[in-house]
Write an enzyme that holds these catalytic residues in place. Structure first.
Site, PDB file in Angstrom:
ATOM      1  N   GLU A  21      -9.860 -11.837  -7.299  1.00  0.00           N
ATOM      2  CA  GLU A  21      -8.610 -11.755  -6.864  1.00  0.00           C
ATOM      3  C   GLU A  21      -8.177 -13.176  -6.234  1.00  0.00           C
ATOM      4  OE1 GLU A  21      -7.963  -8.339  -4.241  1.00  0.00           O
ATOM      5  OE2 GLU A  21      -9.959  -8.655  -3.154  1.00  0.00           O
ATOM      6  N   HIS A  47       0.781  -1.286   0.127  1.00  0.00           N
ATOM      7  CA  HIS A  47       0.003  -0.096   0.080  1.00  0.00           C
ATOM      8  C   HIS A  47       0.835   1.156  -0.021  1.00  0.00           C
ATOM      9  CE1 HIS A  47      -3.243  -2.937  -0.046  1.00  0.00           C
ATOM     10  NE2 HIS A  47      -4.057  -1.820  -0.490  1.00  0.00           N
ATOM     11  N   ASP A 101      -3.580  -9.109  -5.886  1.00  0.00           N
ATOM     12  CA  ASP A 101      -3.909 -10.313  -5.268  1.00  0.00           C
ATOM     13  C   ASP A 101      -3.791 -11.517  -6.125  1.00  0.00           C
ATOM     14  OD1 ASP A 101      -3.850  -9.836  -2.333  1.00  0.00           O
ATOM     15  OD2 ASP A 101      -5.541  -8.523  -2.659  1.00  0.00           O
ATOM     16  N   ARG A 104     -14.896   0.068  -2.429  1.00  0.00           N
ATOM     17  CA  ARG A 104     -14.846  -1.400  -2.026  1.00  0.00           C
ATOM     18  C   ARG A 104     -14.919  -1.248  -0.582  1.00  0.00           C
ATOM     19  NH1 ARG A 104      -9.068  -4.033  -3.041  1.00  0.00           N
ATOM     20  NH2 ARG A 104      -8.354  -2.447  -1.196  1.00  0.00           N
ATOM     21  N   CYS A 134      -8.365  -3.357 -11.783  1.00  0.00           N
ATOM     22  CA  CYS A 134      -7.727  -2.376 -10.926  1.00  0.00           C
ATOM     23  C   CYS A 134      -6.827  -2.600  -9.982  1.00  0.00           C
ATOM     24  CB  CYS A 134      -9.166  -1.801  -9.982  1.00  0.00           C
ATOM     25  SG  CYS A 134      -9.371  -3.214  -8.558  1.00  0.00           S
TER      26      CYS A 134
HETATM   27  C1  PEP Z   1      -5.618  -6.221  -5.999  1.00  0.00           C
HETATM   28  O1  PEP Z   1      -5.593  -7.007  -5.155  1.00  0.00           O
HETATM   29  O2  PEP Z   1      -5.401  -5.951  -7.233  1.00  0.00           O
HETATM   30  C2  PEP Z   1      -6.178  -4.795  -5.495  1.00  0.00           C
HETATM   31  C3  PEP Z   1      -6.472  -3.693  -6.462  1.00  0.00           C
HETATM   32  O3  PEP Z   1      -6.247  -4.612  -4.264  1.00  0.00           O
HETATM   33  P1  PEP Z   1      -5.407  -4.375  -3.006  1.00  0.00           P
HETATM   34  O4  PEP Z   1      -4.177  -3.920  -3.826  1.00  0.00           O
HETATM   35  O5  PEP Z   1      -5.747  -3.238  -2.251  1.00  0.00           O
HETATM   36  O6  PEP Z   1      -5.558  -5.598  -2.308  1.00  0.00           O
HETATM   37 MG    MG Z   2      -6.517  -6.999  -3.633  1.00  0.00          MG
END
Ligand code: PEP
Ligand code: MG
Length: 568
Positions: free
Chosen positions: A428, A187, A452, A330, A499
């Site tokens: 995911e 993140h 993921d 989300r 995404c």
């Molecule tokens: C992903 O897993 O691609 C996603 C967009 O969610 P995060 O990166 O917040 O786990």
């Molecule tokens: Mg994710």
């Protein structure tokens, strides 16, 4: 020169601001001068309390009384008679050094709080860790840096930045960001990209090799850090930065153009967003809506669970800012690399495979229900799409849907208007991609979370930098799962977005659109490069490229093939 993984493009030259972690260097050496150690303790307590009082005064306007009372709680813990007595006893009776004595006593209390089955006491364990960290930093004279207060250009160098700290990065002064730990899809990386701060992660022994105020060049494209560079290196980088800047200028012609192929087929290009604070910045990219609002930061930034009103305010602002476009929000994806300080997460051997995402929401249904209520009511200002994270079975989706419908019904009973909304899932996990046909019968939309999906398909911890060379979004195994998802979705008129970070990579965007993905949701700073790349090919060419990539047998061949086909 040090090397790591480039996670956010760009270059920076500035002084290093080194953020050390006090808990790393605690020795168990014995002391000879007990009085001196006890005096040091008094000083550290006084200094910690002063810092906490200053923080309380600084945040007085931003936080409500409930939150401010936390600073009082930390002051009380710093000064707690029983704790202070135990630390002093270890110094006097066992000749332990102060930092070591504080650590032992604190660990004893933390273990005790964690054993008791009481949410309040468990949350106190987290506070005590924070208080201990502050005290030890003061004992060892390690500067506790308030990121929000940095007011000169620096390259921030840390072991690891938490997502909460990352939200405080101010691009006006933080020119670059380098760390020992972290990966491209952590993140902190996502936030660095969002804020357009060049960043390199995974630099081995970084903190050992640098000193406070060293001059450095950070290369966020090749993943390099030059400490105290030579004149020749400085001159070379001056040229490199200038041509990078010139390239960025040429991309500006795409600023107000849609994402479209050479034969004018257009695709929605949406924003990934993590905080309502980024709304102004995001608007300047003229994107087509929000494809992913990660609600985690809203929860991580608060010292206590955000209330219905606090959440409503944020969702309202985002929905209203994009009132003529779709906004996908989300539900809370907590757990894994994003624990909440005020919730006691169970200790799990494999947090990434544990109680995260929708699993957490089902375990804490009160938190989930408050979030859904805030989302449904704020929707009167826009066009909401609610998306559930980490769905791996149809039953999970149906359960989440039934909770949303239950909240909807109770709002309607109370004469509160609920505007139409859509319900969808993140794809995911491999199981959701494999069951896409069944999911498509019950969901309104899909968004593929490749960060993921890659982690779970290859069984590669996405945060483990030692495995980063095995993390392969462009591997045909992933492309096949994406194709399978798209084909199943289209049979049922369900739209598919991507995404994950892969969508923000210009090369990969070619393949994704060629595989039939309907829209991309990206870090806005990548939008011009993506538009430029896609505009050079017809849709037919994109499809041919994707089709051929599916027939290859490894990521390297896919990359070479795209490079040859696109000159990128
Ligand atoms: C992903 O897993 O691609 C996603 C967009 O969610 P995060 O990166 O917040 O786990
Ligand atoms: Mg994710």
């Amino acid at each position: 020169m040090l090397e790591g993984m480039p996670v956010s493009a760009g270059y920076a030259t500035a002084k290093i601001l080194k953020m050390d972690d006090a808990t790393l260097h605690i020795s168990n050496a014995l002391i000879t001068d007990v009085d001196q150690e006890l005096n040091k303790y008094e000083d550290a307590i006084r200094k910690s309390i002063n810092q906490l009082e200053t923080l309380k005064a600084t945040y007085a306007k931003k936080f409500n009384d409930d939150m401010l009372s936390l600073f009082d709680a930390h002051i009380a813990m710093t000064n707690d008679i029983e704790v202070v007595g135990k630390v002093k006893e270890l110094i006097i009776k066992k000749s332990y050094n102060l930092a070591y004595a504080i650590t032992l006593v604190s660990e004893e209390y933390i273990a005790m709080f964690n054993q008791i089955d009481d949410e309040y006491l468990k949350a106190r364990a987290v506070d005590l860790k924070d208080v201990t960290h502050r005290l030890i930093s003061n004992v060892l004279h390690i500067k506790i840096i308030d990121l929000a207060k940095i007011n000169e250009p620096v390259i921030l160098a840390t072991k690891e930045l938490t997502p909460t700290q990352a939200t405080q990065l101010n691009p006006t002064y933080i020119k670059g960001f380098v760390s020992e730990v972290g990966s491209n899809t952590s993140h902190s990386a996502i936030i660095a990209k969002l804020l357009n701060i060049p960043a390199v992660f995974g630099v081995k022994d970084l903190l050992k090799h640098i000193n406070q105020d060293d001059l450095a060049i950070l290369d966020g494209i090749k993943g390099k850090l030059y400490i105290n560079p030579t004149k020749k290196q400085l001159d070379t980088y001056k040229d490199v930065m200038q041509s990078y800047q010139a390239h960025q200028e040429t991309l500006k012609i795409y600023e107000h153009m849609p994402l479209q192929t050479k034969d004018k087929q257009t695709f929605p290009l949406l924003a990934n967003l993590s905080s309502d604070r980024d709304l102004e910045y995001i608007k300047s990219f003229a994107l087509d809506g929000v494809g992913l609002f990660r609600t985690e930061l809203l929860f991580l930034e608060h010292l206590q669970m955000p209330t219905y009103d606090e959440q409503y305010k944020v969702y309202h602002q985002i929905l209203e800012s994009f009132k003529d476009q779709d906004v996908t929000i989300r539900t809370l994806d907590i757990g894994g690399d994003k624990p909440l300080s005020y919730v006691n997460h169970p200790k799990e051997e494999n947090p990434a495979l544990g109680q995260r995402g929708i699993r957490f929401s089902f375990l804490h249904q009160d938190i989930f229900e408050t979030q859904i209520k805030a989302l449904l009511t704020a929707n009167k200002y826009g066009n909401l799409k609610i998306m559930f994270p980490m769905i791996s079975t149809i039953d999970e989706f149906l359960k989440a849907k039934s909770i949303v419908e239950f909240i909807e019904q109770s709002l309607i009973k109370n004469k509160i208007e609920v505007k139409p909304y859509q319900l969808g899932i993140m794809i995911e996990t491999p199981s959701s991609a494999l069951m896409a046909n069944e999911f498509a019968k019950v969901c309104d939309f899909f968004s593929i979370g490749t960060n993921d999906l890659v982690q779970y398909t290859f069984a590669i911890d996405r945060l483990n930098q030692n495995l980063s060379s095995l993390y392969k979004p462009l591997h045909p195994a992933i492309l096949k799962l994406i194709k399978m998802t798209v084909d199943a979705a289209h049979k049922h008129q369900v739209t598919v977005s991507v995404c994950g970070e892969m969508a923000s990579d210009a090369c990969s965007s070619i393949i994704l659109l060629g595989l039939g993905v309907d829209q991309l949701s990206i870090s806005p700073s990548s939008s011009l490069e993506i538009k430029s790349c896609v505009s050079k090919h017809t849709l037919k060419q994109l499809k041919e490229i994707a089709q051929h990539a599916l027939s290859l047998d490894n990521q390297e061949s896919v990359k070479t093939y795209i490079k040859n086909k696109t000159n990128f």
